[in-house]
Each structure stands twice: as C-alpha cells, then as structure tokens.
Design a protein around this motif. Structure first.
Motif, short mmCIF file in Angstrom:
data_model
loop_
_atom_site.label_atom_id
_atom_site.label_comp_id
_atom_site.label_asym_id
_atom_site.label_seq_id
_atom_site.Cartn_x
_atom_site.Cartn_y
_atom_site.Cartn_z
N GLU A 157 25.86 40.53 40.21
CA GLU A 157 26.23 41.95 40.27
C GLU A 157 25.93 42.61 41.60
N SER A 158 25.84 41.83 42.69
CA SER A 158 25.56 42.40 44.00
C SER A 158 26.81 42.85 44.74
N GLY A 159 27.99 42.58 44.17
CA GLY A 159 29.23 42.90 44.86
C GLY A 159 29.99 44.05 44.23
N HIS A 160 30.91 44.57 45.00
CA HIS A 160 31.84 45.61 44.54
C HIS A 160 33.23 44.98 44.53
N LEU A 161 33.87 44.96 43.36
CA LEU A 161 35.23 44.44 43.28
C LEU A 161 36.17 45.43 43.93
N ASP A 162 36.74 45.03 45.03
CA ASP A 162 37.70 45.87 45.75
C ASP A 162 39.05 45.87 45.03
N ARG A 163 39.49 44.66 44.61
CA ARG A 163 40.77 44.54 43.90
C ARG A 163 40.90 43.18 43.25
N PHE A 164 41.77 43.15 42.26
CA PHE A 164 42.15 41.92 41.57
C PHE A 164 43.66 41.90 41.54
N VAL A 165 44.26 40.88 42.15
CA VAL A 165 45.70 40.83 42.35
C VAL A 165 46.26 39.53 41.75
N LYS A 166 47.32 39.67 40.96
CA LYS A 166 47.98 38.51 40.37
C LYS A 166 49.38 38.39 40.97
N PRO A 167 49.84 37.17 41.20
CA PRO A 167 51.17 36.99 41.81
C PRO A 167 52.28 37.70 41.03
N ARG A 168 52.21 37.68 39.71
CA ARG A 168 53.29 38.28 38.91
C ARG A 168 53.35 39.81 39.05
N ASP A 169 52.29 40.41 39.57
CA ASP A 169 52.26 41.86 39.78
C ASP A 169 52.83 42.28 41.13
N LEU A 170 53.15 41.29 41.97
CA LEU A 170 53.66 41.57 43.30
C LEU A 170 55.15 41.30 43.37
N GLU A 171 55.81 42.00 44.24
CA GLU A 171 57.22 41.74 44.48
C GLU A 171 57.33 40.47 45.31
#
Length: 175
Positions: A157-171
């Motif tokens: 728990e020492s980190g901050h999740l900046d983002r979570f990205v999945k290929p299907r969510d991208l164009e």
C-alpha cells in the motif's frame, strides 16, 4: 518519486497443445492489443528507464511491439525469474532489480502482475482499483507512483494508482 508500470503480456496462442507454456506466442488478438498499448505508451509519453521482461515468448513479443514506440534511453533485462516466480507477487524482484531507475516497466504474467498492483496500491481512484481487482486482463497496464527514493523500500500500500488501462478501452490506431 518512483513510477512503476505493470504490463500483463498480451493474449497468447493456445493452438498447439504440445507447445511448452513458456514458448507460447501471441495470437492475432494479442498482437493487435500489444500494438494498441504501444501506441498508448507513445501518446502518453510513458518512457521507462528500465524494462524488466519475463523470458516467456509472449512477454518478449509484447515488448517487441512496444519498442518502436519508446523514445529515449532505457535498459532492458529479460529475466527468467519473472516467469518462474514462486510467489504471487513481483515485489521482491522489484526491490532487488529496480536499482537507480526512476520509471520501471515490468512485463509479466498473472497472477503476479495483478497481485503486485493490488498489494502496492494504497490510494488511487476507487473505481480503477476495484476494476483491477475484478480482472487484470491480458494487455492491461497499471501505473503506480511512489513517494520513495529507492525500490528497496517498496511496501504494501505504499503506491498511488495513477491509472489502470485495458486494451479494449482504447481506440485501436490505424496501421
């Protein structure tokens, strides 16, 4: 500040049942997803100093799709221990191998990729953390930031999740 980018390899080919798991290549969908994620890296200026990549064929192929999209200087280490890990987390490997890198990209496998991201994410968008915990699909990317000076100090728990990205969510970019 340190930045960790955890990328699960893209979708692999299960077409040859006699093939050893470590030798499975990407399938067509995996190659397309790897290309999509590579374009995302370029568009977002996600540039690692160090890339740790499992020695499995599918992770090396995922990396091969990224390389034409990465500018700058970086070190690449292809490591068997990322494939043969005995724990469900890559944290010990990150602590040992992170060195002086400020931005580290690890290309690995599940469950270790998902477990590492979930164990290190102490804060971040709740919907993204929940989404990541439900499923960390092939080709997905978690980016975590740490207010640490050294990888050796990584802790739960020492980190901050900046983002979570999945290929299907991208164009999907045009060729």
């Amino acid at each position: 500040m340190l930045r960790l980018m955890l990328l699960r390899h893209a979708k692999s080919d299960w077409g040859d049942p006699s093939q050893d798991d470590i030798d499975r290549p990407l399938n067509a969908r995996g190659r397309a997803a790897a290309h999509t994620m590579a374009a995302y890296f370029a568009a977002q200026d996600l540039l690692p100093d160090l890339i740790l990549c499992s020695s499995a064929q599918r992770t090396r192929e995922t990396l091969a799709h990224l390389l034409p999209f990465l500018d700058g200087e970086y070190e690449i280490r292809v490591q068997a221990d990322l494939y043969y890990q005995n724990e469900n987390t890559y944290v010990p490997i990150l602590r040992k191998e992170g060195g002086t890198a400020r931005t580290l990209l690890l290309i690995g496998h599940n469950p270790a990729t998902e477990e590492t991201a979930l164990s290190l994410a102490g804060s971040g968008p709740e919907d993204a953390i929940e989404d990541m915990g439900m499923k960390f699909p092939t080709g997905a990317l978690a980016i975590l930031d740490f207010e640490l000076e050294t990888w050796a100090k990584l802790s739960p728990e020492s980190g901050h999740l900046d983002r979570f990205v999945k290929p299907r969510d991208l164009e999907i970019p045009d060729e």
